[in-house]
Design a protein around this motif. Sequence first.
Motif, short mmCIF file in Angstrom:
data_model
loop_
_atom_site.label_atom_id
_atom_site.label_comp_id
_atom_site.label_asym_id
_atom_site.label_seq_id
_atom_site.Cartn_x
_atom_site.Cartn_y
_atom_site.Cartn_z
N GLU A 26 -34.33 -40.64 81.66
CA GLU A 26 -35.70 -40.98 81.24
C GLU A 26 -36.02 -40.36 79.88
O GLU A 26 -36.66 -41.00 79.03
N THR A 27 -35.57 -39.14 79.66
CA THR A 27 -35.80 -38.46 78.38
C THR A 27 -35.08 -39.20 77.25
O THR A 27 -35.65 -39.40 76.17
N MET A 28 -33.84 -39.59 77.51
CA MET A 28 -33.07 -40.32 76.49
C MET A 28 -33.75 -41.65 76.16
O MET A 28 -33.86 -42.03 74.98
N ILE A 29 -34.22 -42.36 77.18
CA ILE A 29 -34.92 -43.63 76.95
C ILE A 29 -36.15 -43.40 76.09
O ILE A 29 -36.38 -44.12 75.11
N ALA A 30 -36.94 -42.39 76.43
CA ALA A 30 -38.15 -42.10 75.66
C ALA A 30 -37.80 -41.74 74.22
O ALA A 30 -38.47 -42.21 73.28
N ASP A 31 -36.76 -40.94 74.03
CA ASP A 31 -36.35 -40.57 72.67
C ASP A 31 -35.90 -41.80 71.87
O ASP A 31 -36.28 -41.96 70.71
N PHE A 32 -35.08 -42.64 72.48
CA PHE A 32 -34.58 -43.84 71.78
C PHE A 32 -35.73 -44.79 71.45
O PHE A 32 -35.76 -45.38 70.37
N GLU A 33 -36.67 -44.94 72.39
CA GLU A 33 -37.82 -45.82 72.13
C GLU A 33 -38.67 -45.26 71.00
O GLU A 33 -39.16 -46.00 70.15
N ARG A 34 -38.84 -43.93 70.98
CA ARG A 34 -39.60 -43.30 69.90
C ARG A 34 -38.90 -43.52 68.55
O ARG A 34 -39.54 -43.85 67.55
N MET A 35 -37.57 -43.36 68.54
CA MET A 35 -36.82 -43.58 67.29
C MET A 35 -36.91 -45.04 66.84
O MET A 35 -37.06 -45.32 65.65
N ALA A 36 -36.85 -45.97 67.80
CA ALA A 36 -36.96 -47.39 67.46
C ALA A 36 -38.34 -47.71 66.90
O ALA A 36 -38.46 -48.46 65.92
N ASP A 37 -39.38 -47.11 67.47
CA ASP A 37 -40.73 -47.30 66.95
C ASP A 37 -40.86 -46.75 65.54
O ASP A 37 -41.50 -47.36 64.67
N GLU A 38 -40.25 -45.60 65.30
CA GLU A 38 -40.27 -45.01 63.96
C GLU A 38 -39.56 -45.92 62.96
O GLU A 38 -40.03 -46.11 61.83
N LEU A 39 -38.43 -46.50 63.38
CA LEU A 39 -37.72 -47.43 62.50
C LEU A 39 -38.57 -48.67 62.22
O LEU A 39 -38.59 -49.17 61.09
N GLN A 42 -40.96 -47.72 59.60
CA GLN A 42 -40.30 -47.62 58.30
C GLN A 42 -39.99 -49.00 57.72
O GLN A 42 -40.11 -49.21 56.50
N ILE A 43 -39.61 -49.94 58.57
CA ILE A 43 -39.31 -51.30 58.12
C ILE A 43 -40.56 -51.94 57.53
O ILE A 43 -40.52 -52.52 56.44
N VAL A 44 -41.67 -51.81 58.25
CA VAL A 44 -42.94 -52.38 57.77
C VAL A 44 -43.33 -51.73 56.45
O VAL A 44 -43.74 -52.43 55.49
N GLU A 45 -43.21 -50.42 56.34
CA GLU A 45 -43.56 -49.74 55.09
C GLU A 45 -42.68 -50.22 53.94
O GLU A 45 -43.17 -50.45 52.82
N LYS A 65 -33.01 -53.84 56.21
CA LYS A 65 -31.97 -54.51 57.01
C LYS A 65 -31.18 -53.48 57.82
O LYS A 65 -30.91 -53.69 59.01
N ALA A 66 -30.82 -52.37 57.18
CA ALA A 66 -30.07 -51.33 57.87
C ALA A 66 -30.92 -50.71 58.99
O ALA A 66 -30.41 -50.44 60.09
N ALA A 67 -32.20 -50.51 58.72
CA ALA A 67 -33.10 -49.94 59.72
C ALA A 67 -33.25 -50.89 60.91
O ALA A 67 -33.30 -50.46 62.07
N MET A 68 -33.28 -52.19 60.63
CA MET A 68 -33.36 -53.19 61.71
C MET A 68 -32.13 -53.11 62.60
O MET A 68 -32.22 -53.19 63.83
N LEU A 74 -30.50 -49.20 68.96
CA LEU A 74 -31.24 -48.31 69.85
C LEU A 74 -31.83 -49.09 71.03
O LEU A 74 -31.76 -48.63 72.18
N LYS A 75 -32.38 -50.27 70.75
CA LYS A 75 -32.95 -51.08 71.83
C LYS A 75 -31.86 -51.53 72.81
O LYS A 75 -32.09 -51.57 74.02
N GLY A 76 -30.68 -51.83 72.29
CA GLY A 76 -29.56 -52.16 73.18
C GLY A 76 -29.17 -50.97 74.04
O GLY A 76 -28.87 -51.13 75.23
#
Length: 137
Positions: A26-39, A42-45, A65-68, A74-76
Amino acid sequence: MKSRDSLIRLKRFQVDDKRRQVTQIETMIADFERMADELDRQIVEEEQRVGVTDIAHFAYPTFAKAAMQRRDNLKGSVDGLKEQLASAQSQLAEAFEELKKVEMLEERNVERERQSENQRSQAEMDSIGLAMHLRAG
């Protein structure tokens, strides 16, 4: 008695271990989702900074493109971890059920021993009472 206590300790350890595994996933999922949200942020910015939002456009930022790609990876990973989480939760439920069965058996055995001891004690008191009654009479 010792073997029952050992079995209960083993089952409790197994439940605790499965609980730790579930928490870790659960912690890993939350961390990966947080990192994906941050990416995503960054993509939008980056798109706003460059002024290009069409991925097919020749001037689309390489960083975006690299961030995507990293976000998609991460989503995978999150999807794979969710499958692992479901399995770990199932294993935790099974381990918990096994623990409860062993604890219930232990409670029954203790209750049987207590009843047996009470019966022995009552029989002893009855024989003492009978002996006293016979002496008095």
